[in-house]
Design an enzyme around this catalytic site. Structure first.
Site, mmCIF file in Angstrom:
data_model
loop_
_atom_site.group_PDB
_atom_site.id
_atom_site.type_symbol
_atom_site.label_atom_id
_atom_site.label_comp_id
_atom_site.label_asym_id
_atom_site.label_seq_id
_atom_site.Cartn_x
_atom_site.Cartn_y
_atom_site.Cartn_z
ATOM 1 N N ASP A 191 50.528 6.339 42.822
ATOM 2 C CA ASP A 191 50.709 5.157 42.700
ATOM 3 C C ASP A 191 51.767 4.662 43.846
ATOM 4 O O ASP A 191 52.918 4.882 43.673
ATOM 5 C CB ASP A 191 51.170 4.459 41.454
ATOM 6 C CG ASP A 191 50.753 3.227 41.075
ATOM 7 O OD1 ASP A 191 49.578 2.821 41.367
ATOM 8 O OD2 ASP A 191 51.743 2.359 40.514
ATOM 9 N N ASP A 221 40.541 -3.358 45.288
ATOM 10 C CA ASP A 221 40.073 -2.339 44.304
ATOM 11 C C ASP A 221 41.301 -2.411 43.386
ATOM 12 O O ASP A 221 42.731 -2.586 43.795
ATOM 13 C CB ASP A 221 40.121 -0.804 44.870
ATOM 14 C CG ASP A 221 39.683 0.303 43.959
ATOM 15 O OD1 ASP A 221 38.730 0.296 43.524
ATOM 16 O OD2 ASP A 221 40.596 1.056 43.728
ATOM 17 N N GLU A 257 39.409 -6.639 41.955
ATOM 18 C CA GLU A 257 38.819 -6.213 40.988
ATOM 19 C C GLU A 257 39.813 -6.070 39.853
ATOM 20 O O GLU A 257 40.793 -5.471 39.946
ATOM 21 C CB GLU A 257 38.331 -4.694 41.226
ATOM 22 C CG GLU A 257 37.633 -4.057 40.279
ATOM 23 C CD GLU A 257 37.889 -2.459 39.911
ATOM 24 O OE1 GLU A 257 37.284 -2.126 39.038
ATOM 25 O OE2 GLU A 257 39.230 -2.172 40.255
HETATM 26 C C1 AAO Z 1 38.733 10.940 39.888
HETATM 27 C C2 AAO Z 1 38.245 11.866 38.814
HETATM 28 C C3 AAO Z 1 39.373 11.816 37.867
HETATM 29 C C4 AAO Z 1 40.630 12.301 38.560
HETATM 30 C C5 AAO Z 1 41.060 11.419 39.448
HETATM 31 C C6 AAO Z 1 42.180 11.900 40.430
HETATM 32 O O1 AAO Z 1 36.976 11.269 38.217
HETATM 33 O O2 AAO Z 1 39.199 12.653 36.736
HETATM 34 O O3 AAO Z 1 41.606 11.978 37.560
HETATM 35 O O4 AAO Z 1 39.765 11.348 40.788
HETATM 36 O O5 AAO Z 1 41.941 13.052 40.960
HETATM 37 C C7 AAO Z 1 36.679 5.966 40.803
HETATM 38 C C8 AAO Z 1 36.176 6.875 39.939
HETATM 39 C C9 AAO Z 1 37.261 7.513 39.262
HETATM 40 C C10 AAO Z 1 37.826 8.518 40.013
HETATM 41 C C11 AAO Z 1 38.654 7.773 41.264
HETATM 42 C C12 AAO Z 1 39.154 8.452 42.398
HETATM 43 O O6 AAO Z 1 35.530 6.028 38.970
HETATM 44 O O7 AAO Z 1 36.529 8.559 38.227
HETATM 45 O O8 AAO Z 1 38.691 9.463 39.602
HETATM 46 O O9 AAO Z 1 37.218 6.840 41.877
HETATM 47 O O10 AAO Z 1 38.233 9.268 42.943
HETATM 48 C C13 AAO Z 1 39.904 1.385 35.556
HETATM 49 C C14 AAO Z 1 40.620 0.761 36.571
HETATM 50 C C15 AAO Z 1 39.657 -0.057 37.464
HETATM 51 C C16 AAO Z 1 38.771 1.144 38.192
HETATM 52 C C17 AAO Z 1 37.807 1.725 36.587
HETATM 53 C C18 AAO Z 1 37.102 2.923 37.204
HETATM 54 O O11 AAO Z 1 41.322 -0.531 35.866
HETATM 55 O O12 AAO Z 1 40.346 -0.361 38.539
HETATM 56 O O13 AAO Z 1 39.079 2.285 35.967
HETATM 57 N N1 AAO Z 1 37.789 0.858 38.969
HETATM 58 C C19 AAO Z 1 37.886 1.150 40.473
HETATM 59 C C20 AAO Z 1 36.981 1.415 41.356
HETATM 60 C C21 AAO Z 1 36.672 2.813 40.939
HETATM 61 C C22 AAO Z 1 37.714 4.038 41.569
HETATM 62 C C23 AAO Z 1 39.101 3.151 41.213
HETATM 63 C C24 AAO Z 1 39.269 1.769 40.619
HETATM 64 C C25 AAO Z 1 40.099 3.949 41.743
HETATM 65 O O14 AAO Z 1 35.801 0.718 41.115
HETATM 66 O O15 AAO Z 1 35.323 3.292 41.597
HETATM 67 O O16 AAO Z 1 37.574 4.983 40.617
HETATM 68 O O17 AAO Z 1 40.167 3.730 43.107
HETATM 69 C C26 AAO Z 1 39.223 -0.049 30.296
HETATM 70 C C27 AAO Z 1 40.280 -0.830 31.332
HETATM 71 C C28 AAO Z 1 39.929 -0.859 32.687
HETATM 72 C C29 AAO Z 1 39.641 0.472 33.045
HETATM 73 C C30 AAO Z 1 38.524 1.164 32.247
HETATM 74 C C31 AAO Z 1 38.198 2.471 32.692
HETATM 75 O O18 AAO Z 1 37.850 -0.826 30.195
HETATM 76 O O19 AAO Z 1 40.410 -2.271 30.786
HETATM 77 O O20 AAO Z 1 40.777 -1.564 33.428
HETATM 78 O O21 AAO Z 1 39.049 0.494 34.415
HETATM 79 O O22 AAO Z 1 39.234 1.116 30.937
HETATM 80 O O23 AAO Z 1 39.447 3.245 32.423
HETATM 81 C C32 AAO Z 1 35.462 -1.169 26.901
HETATM 82 C C33 AAO Z 1 36.804 -2.286 27.182
HETATM 83 C C34 AAO Z 1 37.183 -2.114 28.652
HETATM 84 C C35 AAO Z 1 37.425 -0.888 28.882
HETATM 85 C C36 AAO Z 1 36.298 0.032 28.685
HETATM 86 C C37 AAO Z 1 36.479 1.429 29.304
HETATM 87 O O24 AAO Z 1 34.405 -1.893 27.589
HETATM 88 O O25 AAO Z 1 36.079 -3.555 26.833
HETATM 89 O O26 AAO Z 1 38.184 -3.114 28.775
HETATM 90 O O27 AAO Z 1 35.958 -0.076 27.325
HETATM 91 O O28 AAO Z 1 37.278 2.031 28.109
#
Ligand code: AAO
Length: 521
Positions: A191, A221, A257
């Site tokens: 971070d 992002d 985002e």
């Molecule tokens: C990868 C591996 C991980 C490893 C990591 C580091 O998968 O296992 O730990 O590498 O080695 C993308 C992939 C990730 C990947 C990452 C890095 O999706 O799997 O990790 O690249 O390679 C949160 C964030 C949001 C993010 C989203 C995916 O707030 O910013 O997670 N999106 C962006 C990009 C995305 C990217 C990243 C960020 C990182 O678009 O492609 O990740 O650069 C809640 C929260 C959200 C949160 C979600 C998921 O949502 O509100 O803020 O998003 O949880 O954790 C209901 C709720 C809703 C909730 C949801 C899910 O719907 O109403 O609020 O359930 O619980």
């Protein structure tokens, strides 16, 4: 006193205009009355350049969201996942989509045909803490995740937030605690300390290089994970857009985002002054409605937009699905309408493009082999169509204008492409002439420029409606194309009083009809 009053109003306007200048990052600066953005997820720069010239400009798409262009980790376990590009290892501009020359060539060629480029920038973090060390990086540069050392920028261990994070694991453990959401690691990603002047300067320098190359703005992002004040300072350092293609004083378009479905302390509202914000409720709700889950009905969308508790129109960036939630990442769950359910997807995208709320983004995907185990896709990591060595494949165009080799190209589907045109034709016109059957048949127009009718009930639609449009014969741009004076689809007769008879079978391949001023025969 009238004159004095007017004088004060005038001064107020000047003041508001001046205040607006610094943060006027809500305008996408689209050209030629074009409106819709398409996310060409994981496309190579060479293919995007060609697509701008051969398809996007001729069909009136306003811009492209590109995948992150900078140096990123490359992983082989799993094998070149799509998400490796969300793990930066440097700000040099070579990525899975191509090198800096190819990027520059694409930006130039797309700009030259009036198609804007919006860059997905990952500035909240670098690669995962467990990313190891070495040169498994898209530009081949050396880095060390364990030492937090990224020499090509350079960032060192002093440029990260770990000392501020108060969780045991160092990761975000609870979205109910705003401090850890901003100061700890998102899924283990290192971070960045965006509170530091040095880090802000490096991030802004990276973005300014892209601005100077001619991009029109950024999808930023993971904004939920950055403090708005830090973002404000960093974005405030951005140059105005390149005057080769944009008028002087134009600020980069910013869309942030932030996933806000409610229920967390961090809200979208905290980011409104910095630019637009992704409205995740939009696709989650519309998917639920078209699937008719939870007792939802299309007729309930009469007040769609702010009337549904969405953010103010001028702040919203809307979409039906994105690269995360089409494969179970992010938020929205199974309700999200993706290309895997094409009939529902086309209706939902058409509804979005017909409706005036927000700046609209269309998703353009690649196919992968899904493998559900207990409702979770084990293959949600699979990257774009690629050769054995991990190099992304080009996008071949078939004789029927669809894409080959696993590229889905939703933006080329006739129904979606024609609705992108519809949105341009009705731009600025008010939502008008609403009709519904209190179930899942609805219709609405946009001033006197366009009209759309949906039948998502399990029975036929057969009704005469006021379209608000001038009399004549119109080509339905859902079932066909208008080609010169001919229509390959259904024809709709609008009488001199603006009324037209619509018949839509619930068995139709696409149970909706759309006409607009330019589809008049
Ligand atoms: C990868 C591996 C991980 C490893 C990591 C580091 O998968 O296992 O730990 O590498 O080695 C993308 C992939 C990730 C990947 C990452 C890095 O999706 O799997 O990790 O690249 O390679 C949160 C964030 C949001 C993010 C989203 C995916 O707030 O910013 O997670 N999106 C962006 C990009 C995305 C990217 C990243 C960020 C990182 O678009 O492609 O990740 O650069 C809640 C929260 C959200 C949160 C979600 C998921 O949502 O509100 O803020 O998003 O949880 O954790 C209901 C709720 C809703 C909730 C949801 C899910 O719907 O109403 O609020 O359930 O619980």
């Amino acid at each position: 006193s009238d004159i004095i009053f007017q004088h004060h109003i005038f001064k107020l306007f000047i003041l508001l205009a001046l205040l607006g200048l610094g943060a006027a990052q809500h305008n996408p600066h689209t050209k030629h009355g074009r409106t819709a953005i398409v996310h060409l997820f994981e496309w190579r720069w060479a293919d995007i350049a060609a697509e701008c010239e051969r398809f996007l400009a001729p069909n009136g798409y306003a811009g492209v969201q590109i995948s992150p262009p900078n140096e990123h980790i490359t992983l082989t376990s799993p094998w070149y996942p799509w998400w490796q590009r969300y793990q930066p290892t440097g700000y040099n501009l070579c990525s899975r989509s191509g090198n800096e020359n190819e990027l520059r060539d694409m930006i130039t060629r797309c700009n030259n045909v009036g198609v804007n480029i919006y860059v997905d920038v990952v500035i909240n973090h670098m690669c995962g803490a467990g990313g190891g060390e070495g040169t498994h990086s898209s530009c081949g540069g050396w880095f060390s995740a364990s030492r937090k050392d990224f020499p090509s920028i350079p960032f060192t261990n002093m440029d990260f937030n770990d000392h501020k994070c108060r969780t045991g694991s160092g990761d975000i453990e609870n979205y109910g605690d705003a401090n850890q959401v901003r100061d700890c690691r998102l899924v283990g990603l290192l971070d960045l300390a965006l509170e530091k002047d040095y880090v802000r300067g490096k991030v802004a320098g990276f973005m300014n290089k892209l601005v100077d190359m001619g991009v029109a703005g950024f999808r930023v992002d993971a904004c939920k994970h950055m403090w708005p004040g830090d973002l404000q300072n960093t974005l405030g350092r951005l140059h105005n857009l390149n005057t080769k293609w944009f008028s002087g004083g134009s600020r980069p378009f910013i869309y942030q985002e932030v996933i806000d479905l409610g229920g967390e302390p961090i809200t979208s509202r905290e980011y409104f002054h910095l630019g637009r914000v992704t409205e995740f409720k939009y696709g989650a709700k519309l998917g639920t409605i078209f699937r008719k889950w939870n007792g939802e009905k299309l007729s309930y969308t009469k007040s769609w937009g702010e009337g549904w508790g969405f953010m103010p129109d001028g702040n919203a960036l809307v979409f039906i699905d994105n690269h995360d939630n089409q494969r179970g990442h992010g938020a929205g769950g199974a309700a999200i309408a993706t290309f895997w359910d094409p009939r529902i997807h086309k209706m939902a995208v058409a509804y979005m493009l017909a409706h005036p709320y927000g700046v609209a983004r269309v998703m353009s995907s690649f196919r992968w082999d899904r493998n559900f185990v207990n409702g979770k896709d084990q293959n949600d990591w699979i990257g774009p169509p690629s050769h054995g060595n991990g190099a992304t494949k080009p996008v071949p165009i078939n004789p029927d204008q669809t894409c080959g080799d696993g590229w889905v190209c939703e933006h080329r589907w006739r129904q979606i492409k024609n609705m992108a045109t519809f949105r341009n034709v009705v731009n600025g016109q008010p939502h008008a002439n609403w009709w519904d059957n209190q179930s899942n048949q609805v219709a609405f127009g946009r001033g006197n420029r366009g009209f759309i009718v949906f039948n998502n009930d399990d029975w036929n639609l057969d009704v005469t409606l006021n379209t608000g449009m001038p009399g004549g014969t119109y080509c339905d741009v859902v079932s066909g194309n208008k080609d010169g004076g001919r229509c390959s689809g259904k024809q709709i007769q609008v009488g001199g009083d603006g009324h037209a008879h619509f018949k839509i079978s619930n068995q139709d391949e696409d149970p909706f009809v759309a006409i607009h001023a330019d589809s008049k025969l």
